[in-house]
Design an enzyme around this catalytic site. Sequence first.
Site, PDB file in Angstrom:
ATOM      1  CB  ALA A 102      48.743  44.375  26.128  1.00 32.65           C
ATOM      2  CD  GLU A 126      56.186  44.626  28.503  1.00 36.20           C
ATOM      3  OE1 GLU A 126      54.953  44.518  28.342  1.00 36.20           O
ATOM      4  OE2 GLU A 126      57.011  44.003  27.825  1.00 36.20           O
ATOM      5  CD  GLU A 151      53.571  40.344  30.118  1.00 40.40           C
ATOM      6  OE1 GLU A 151      54.112  39.935  31.171  1.00 40.40           O
ATOM      7  OE2 GLU A 151      53.704  41.514  29.700  1.00 40.40           O
TER       8      GLU A 151
HETATM    9  N1  CAA Z   1      43.096  43.639  29.517  1.00 33.93           N
HETATM   10  C1  CAA Z   1      41.739  43.761  29.411  1.00 33.93           C
HETATM   11  N2  CAA Z   1      40.924  43.889  30.479  1.00 33.93           N
HETATM   12  C2  CAA Z   1      41.482  43.886  31.708  1.00 33.93           C
HETATM   13  C3  CAA Z   1      42.870  43.737  31.885  1.00 33.93           C
HETATM   14  C4  CAA Z   1      43.695  43.617  30.721  1.00 33.93           C
HETATM   15  N3  CAA Z   1      45.038  43.501  30.794  1.00 33.93           N
HETATM   16  N4  CAA Z   1      43.135  43.753  33.221  1.00 33.93           N
HETATM   17  C5  CAA Z   1      41.948  43.898  33.840  1.00 33.93           C
HETATM   18  N5  CAA Z   1      40.952  43.983  32.934  1.00 33.93           N
HETATM   19  C6  CAA Z   1      39.512  44.147  33.193  1.00 33.93           C
HETATM   20  C7  CAA Z   1      38.883  42.885  33.777  1.00 33.93           C
HETATM   21  O1  CAA Z   1      38.587  41.977  32.735  1.00 33.93           O
HETATM   22  C8  CAA Z   1      37.670  43.440  34.465  1.00 33.93           C
HETATM   23  O2  CAA Z   1      36.696  43.679  33.486  1.00 33.93           O
HETATM   24  P1  CAA Z   1      35.137  43.346  33.803  1.00 33.93           P
HETATM   25  O3  CAA Z   1      34.791  44.257  34.957  1.00 33.93           O
HETATM   26  O4  CAA Z   1      34.449  43.691  32.532  1.00 33.93           O
HETATM   27  O5  CAA Z   1      35.095  41.898  34.169  1.00 33.93           O
HETATM   28  C9  CAA Z   1      38.143  44.786  34.983  1.00 33.93           C
HETATM   29  O6  CAA Z   1      39.335  45.108  34.225  1.00 33.93           O
HETATM   30  C10 CAA Z   1      38.545  44.768  36.434  1.00 33.93           C
HETATM   31  O7  CAA Z   1      39.454  43.718  36.635  1.00 33.93           O
HETATM   32  P2  CAA Z   1      39.247  42.544  37.721  1.00 33.93           P
HETATM   33  O8  CAA Z   1      37.804  42.329  37.974  1.00 33.93           O
HETATM   34  O9  CAA Z   1      40.052  41.369  37.269  1.00 33.93           O
HETATM   35  O10 CAA Z   1      39.896  43.232  38.999  1.00 33.93           O
HETATM   36  P3  CAA Z   1      40.647  42.518  40.227  1.00 33.93           P
HETATM   37  O11 CAA Z   1      40.904  43.585  41.211  1.00 33.93           O
HETATM   38  O12 CAA Z   1      39.916  41.290  40.627  1.00 33.93           O
HETATM   39  O13 CAA Z   1      42.066  42.022  39.602  1.00 33.93           O
HETATM   40  C11 CAA Z   1      44.090  42.263  38.344  1.00 33.93           C
HETATM   41  C12 CAA Z   1      42.989  42.959  39.152  1.00 33.93           C
HETATM   42  C13 CAA Z   1      44.907  41.336  39.247  1.00 33.93           C
HETATM   43  C14 CAA Z   1      44.991  43.346  37.775  1.00 33.93           C
HETATM   44  C15 CAA Z   1      43.445  41.439  37.200  1.00 33.93           C
HETATM   45  O14 CAA Z   1      42.530  42.261  36.500  1.00 33.93           O
HETATM   46  C16 CAA Z   1      44.415  40.888  36.207  1.00 33.93           C
HETATM   47  O15 CAA Z   1      45.063  39.897  36.473  1.00 33.93           O
HETATM   48  N6  CAA Z   1      44.514  41.520  35.029  1.00 33.93           N
HETATM   49  C17 CAA Z   1      45.332  41.031  33.943  1.00 33.93           C
HETATM   50  C18 CAA Z   1      46.799  41.307  34.199  1.00 33.93           C
HETATM   51  C19 CAA Z   1      47.618  40.757  33.055  1.00 33.93           C
HETATM   52  O16 CAA Z   1      47.629  39.596  32.796  1.00 33.93           O
HETATM   53  N7  CAA Z   1      48.356  41.656  32.371  1.00 33.93           N
HETATM   54  C20 CAA Z   1      49.194  41.270  31.248  1.00 33.93           C
HETATM   55  C21 CAA Z   1      48.418  41.454  29.971  1.00 33.93           C
HETATM   56  S1  CAA Z   1      49.276  40.820  28.562  1.00 33.93           S
HETATM   57  C22 CAA Z   1      50.422  42.003  28.182  1.00 33.93           C
HETATM   58  O17 CAA Z   1      50.511  43.015  28.806  1.00 33.93           O
HETATM   59  C23 CAA Z   1      51.299  41.682  26.988  1.00 33.93           C
HETATM   60  C24 CAA Z   1      52.437  42.634  26.780  1.00 33.93           C
HETATM   61  O18 CAA Z   1      53.454  42.544  27.374  1.00 33.93           O
HETATM   62  C25 CAA Z   1      52.307  43.663  25.777  1.00 33.93           C
END
Ligand code: CAA
Length: 258
Positions: free
Chosen positions: A66, A112, A132
């Site tokens: 998300a 999911e 999460e």
């Molecule tokens: N939401 C918004 N933006 C996101 C995102 C997310 N879930 N995941 C990645 N992005 C964005 C980053 O902020 C980044 O943006 P910028 O270039 O503007 O900084 C861009 O995508 C690229 O990401 P990274 O630079 O972080 O890329 P990476 O290769 O270094 O890492 C990753 C990749 C491990 C997937 C990392 O991006 C990450 O940990 N993302 C978040 C994963 C996460 O926590 N997901 C759960 C979200 S909460 C949820 O989903 C709730 C639910 O159940 C409904």
Amino acid sequence: TSSPQTIIVERRDRVGLITLNRPKSLNALNGQLAIEALAALKAFDADDRVGSIVITGSARAFAAGADIAEMAEKPFTDFYMNDFLGPWDDVKSISKPIIAAVGGFALGGGCELALLCDFIIASEDAQFGQPEIKLGILPGIGGSQRLTRAVGKSLAMDLVLTGRTIGAAEAKAVGLVARVVPSSDLLQAALEAAHTIAGYNAPAVKMAKEAVNRAFEGPLSEGLRHERLLFQAAFATEGQKEGMNAFVNKRAPVFRHR
Ligand code: CAA
């Protein structure tokens, strides 16, 4: 209706293809994407030219969850009164099979979403997880329930509580994904599977999906009874006559998709 901004919607023969398309945020699922994806799924479900659906992302990410930026400052009352995850609940109303073609990250809501599909074909570099907990929250689009049913309690607890990810090989070994293919073959493999399904007797395909889904609701006896009634109902379809006649006469069946 205006064309979608967050997804690409195409039809390839009898397969509806939805490509998540927010590359700058690794296909983070924001509110707009949820609405657009559900509208596309419902349109395919209502379209006689479509027999099955594929949802995919990019090589780098199916979806990284998300949209954290969108959620970060939301107050409780906003979530509660105006549930931005709500549209995803309607995926279960789609009667045509949906295949998730997962390459790269399928994290949080992305994992999911893959679990909301009927089965998952993953590329060798796919990574699944529910991170999460690292954000101070927990899964919110059914992960705690569907992941647990898919892989069992111990691994689901491990993933949900530690936030670690697993690769495609482990996901295959535990039954989370149906198939693992080389990354370069991912979309082709998913489209081929979807094309195969879309070529069968459409009412039987719908009945088969409905019957398998019954395994997750109610007692076994009721699921078995439901399956038997659907099995009998299949004999009311033209496709059953065609499929069996073709077998008996050693020819290929030609199904009419209704
Ligand atoms: N939401 C918004 N933006 C996101 C995102 C997310 N879930 N995941 C990645 N992005 C964005 C980053 O902020 C980044 O943006 P910028 O270039 O503007 O900084 C861009 O995508 C690229 O990401 P990274 O630079 O972080 O890329 P990476 O290769 O270094 O890492 C990753 C990749 C491990 C997937 C990392 O991006 C990450 O940990 N993302 C978040 C994963 C996460 O926590 N997901 C759960 C979200 S909460 C949820 O989903 C709730 C639910 O159940 C409904």
